[in-house]
Design an enzyme around this catalytic site. Structure first.
Site, short mmCIF file in Angstrom:
data_model
loop_
_atom_site.label_atom_id
_atom_site.label_comp_id
_atom_site.label_asym_id
_atom_site.label_seq_id
_atom_site.Cartn_x
_atom_site.Cartn_y
_atom_site.Cartn_z
N PRO A 1 -23.72 -0.51 14.76
CA PRO A 1 -22.67 -1.48 14.42
C PRO A 1 -21.84 -0.97 13.26
O PRO A 1 -22.32 -0.92 12.12
CB PRO A 1 -23.46 -2.75 14.05
CG PRO A 1 -24.81 -2.26 13.66
CD PRO A 1 -25.07 -1.01 14.44
N ASP B 1 -23.15 2.34 9.03
CA ASP B 1 -24.02 1.68 10.00
C ASP B 1 -24.60 0.43 9.35
O ASP B 1 -25.41 0.52 8.43
CB ASP B 1 -25.13 2.66 10.42
CG ASP B 1 -26.01 2.10 11.54
OD1 ASP B 1 -26.00 0.88 11.76
OD2 ASP B 1 -26.73 2.91 12.16
N HIS B 2 -24.19 -0.73 9.85
CA HIS B 2 -24.58 -1.98 9.20
C HIS B 2 -26.04 -2.34 9.46
O HIS B 2 -26.55 -3.32 8.88
CB HIS B 2 -23.68 -3.13 9.68
CG HIS B 2 -23.40 -4.15 8.62
ND1 HIS B 2 -24.19 -4.32 7.50
CD2 HIS B 2 -22.40 -5.06 8.49
CE1 HIS B 2 -23.71 -5.28 6.75
NE2 HIS B 2 -22.60 -5.76 7.32
N ARG B 3 -26.73 -1.59 10.30
CA ARG B 3 -28.16 -1.85 10.50
C ARG B 3 -28.96 -1.49 9.26
O ARG B 3 -29.97 -2.15 8.95
CB ARG B 3 -28.70 -1.04 11.70
CG ARG B 3 -28.15 -1.47 13.04
CD ARG B 3 -28.67 -0.55 14.14
NE ARG B 3 -28.28 0.84 13.93
CZ ARG B 3 -28.66 1.85 14.72
NH1 ARG B 3 -29.46 1.61 15.75
NH2 ARG B 3 -28.24 3.08 14.47
#
Length: 460
Positions: free
Chosen positions: A254, A430-432
């Protein structure tokens, strides 16, 4: 005896490569480690050294062919265990017996893909390859006539034998497939009967084609005719790998992209002073050099961006080193080679590494090892006059920073409007595994360093 050389894995699990050109022909005598072919993987162009010393007896694949790892690409006649040298007459009986009896050949030293096997002396062996070995068909004996003159590589594969598919180039085969044309029904007018684009189009229109005479130039199937309204280019090599990697990245991680516009006038003034100093006078210094150093310093304070999401083990892997990837536009497509352990380099060392990296990439000499193992990347869109963008993460990395062009613009400075040098930074992460706060702090740190290089003293 006859030895087959199978296409090795040229870098971290690659499954196929394209034969670009042969540097040898049938009947040529080669030495160990002599370059025999140039192949293109999904990452780089690689020169393939010979694993044997002997005589070339057969080239199994033609230039332009994509070959799966593990398939035979060339056969050699080499000296047998008794020391009998290769036969110039092409006697292949030893190779036939070896294939029929199923005896495992003793491998000779070589550079790529295949190591030594266990012998009676107890020397170590390389572990088996992961791919399944292709089924070896029985070899049929046929007389081999010693060539008086080696045939050029381009024409060695042009003649068609019964039961063999017609000879053509990959773009022509793609064109025929798209148009629903059976190449077996097309008469080739190219060199030695090679089927060209014009042959396919003429067949489709019902217009017979004539082979070029001795006084006519041979049409190049790669050229686009003046009347054609579109050009079709096969998706392969770096372009194919890049497309697959970008799709995987875009739909797996994401992405979040943040922007920061910075007054980098102090950094540009520092750059000018460094270029005039004796220590840096021989080095190539650019805004990218300073931005790269700023990224490396900011990562020390924000290690979450120098990490990887390990889906298989459900772990976040944080790297304690930085292999800094630099996106490079090359004639073969976009590549992202990386500078190993860039965080341990001084500014001068970083400048030297950046210069070497870009020169190697533009020359098409980047190795698969240079393209693997990156931990975070930078893309310099400013060289194209672009201010900002939304870069896609390099697969396996948590962040990528795009640096825009440096523009002279009116800007608020000490309570007044002045002409200043302005740059926009675009950070995708990467929003994870990177929270908005972590990404924002990292971007702010990079911006602070470029806005005032002296801030480094307060950060390290």
């Amino acid at each position: 005896m006859i030895k087959e050389f199978r296409l090795p894995d040229l870098g971290e699990g690659l499954t196929e490569s394209e034969i670009l050109s042969w540097k040898v022909g049938v009947g040529d005598t080669v030495t160990l480690n002599q370059v025999i072919a140039e192949v293109e993987t999904a990452k780089a162009v690689v020169e393939l050294p010979s694993p044997f010393a002997g005589v070339i007896r057969e080239l199994h694949e033609q230039p332009g062919t994509i070959v799966e790892v593990g398939k035979p690409i060339v056969s050699f006649e080499v000296a047998d265990d008794a020391g009998t040298p290769p036969s110039a007459s092409g006697d292949t009986a030893a190779g036939v017996r070896e294939a029929e009896e199923g005896e495992a050949p003793k491998r000779q030293p070589n550079l790529v893909g295949y190591g030594a096997v266990i012998e009676s002396s107890g020397r170590p062996t390389r572990r088996p390859r992961n791919f399944a070995a292709p089924v070896v068909e029985p070899v049929q004996t046929r007389p081999v006539v010693e060539p008086v003159e080696t045939q050029p590589v381009e024409t060695q594969f042009a003649e068609t034998t019964p039961g063999e598919r017609p000879r053509s180039t990959p773009p022509v085969r793609k064109l025929a497939k798209d148009l629903g044309v059976d190449l077996a029904a097309v008469t080739g007018t190219g060199p030695s009967g090679l089927i060209t684009r014009e042959d396919v189009q003429s067949y489709l229109e019902g217009t017979p084609t004539e082979a070029p005479g001795a006084d006519q130039p041979v049409p190049d199937s790669r050229e686009t005719g003046a009347g054609e309204r579109e050009t079709r280019t096969p998706i392969k090599g770096v372009r194919k790998f890049t497309a697959a990697a970008m799709v995987e990245s875009a739909f797996t991680a994401p992405h979040v992209t943040e922007f920061l516009t910075v007054d980098v006038t102090p950094s540009m003034e520092l750059l000018a002073r460094l270029k005039g100093s004796r220590e840096f006078s021989a080095l190539k210094l650019t805004p990218l050099t300073l931005a790269a150093k700023a990224v490396l310093i900011a990562l020390r304070r924000n290690p979450a961006l120098n990490a990887r999401w390990d889906e298989a083990n459900q772990e976040i892997v944080t790297f304690n080193y930085v292999n800094l990837g630099i996106a490079a536009a090359t004639p073969r497509g976009l590549t992202v080679p990386n500078i190993k352990d860039a965080d341990a380099m001084s500014l001068a060392q970083l400048a030297e590494a950046l210069t070497a990296l870009t020169e190697t990439a533009r020359a098409g000499k980047t190795t698969p090892a240079d393209l693997s193992g990156g931990t975070v990347s930078i893309t310099n869109i400013g060289v194209f006059g672009i201010d900002a963008g939304t870069p896609i993460l390099n697969p396996g990395e948590a962040a990528i920073l795009a640096i825009g062009t440096v523009r002279t613009m009116p800007w608020e400075y000490r309570g007044e409007v002045a002409l200043r040098q302005i740059m926009t930074l675009s950070l995708s992460f990467d929003h994870r595994l990177v929270d908005g706060e972590q990404g924002s702090r990292f971007l702010a740190d990079v911006g602070a360093i470029l806005a005032e290089p002296g801030m480094v003293l307060a950060m390290v």
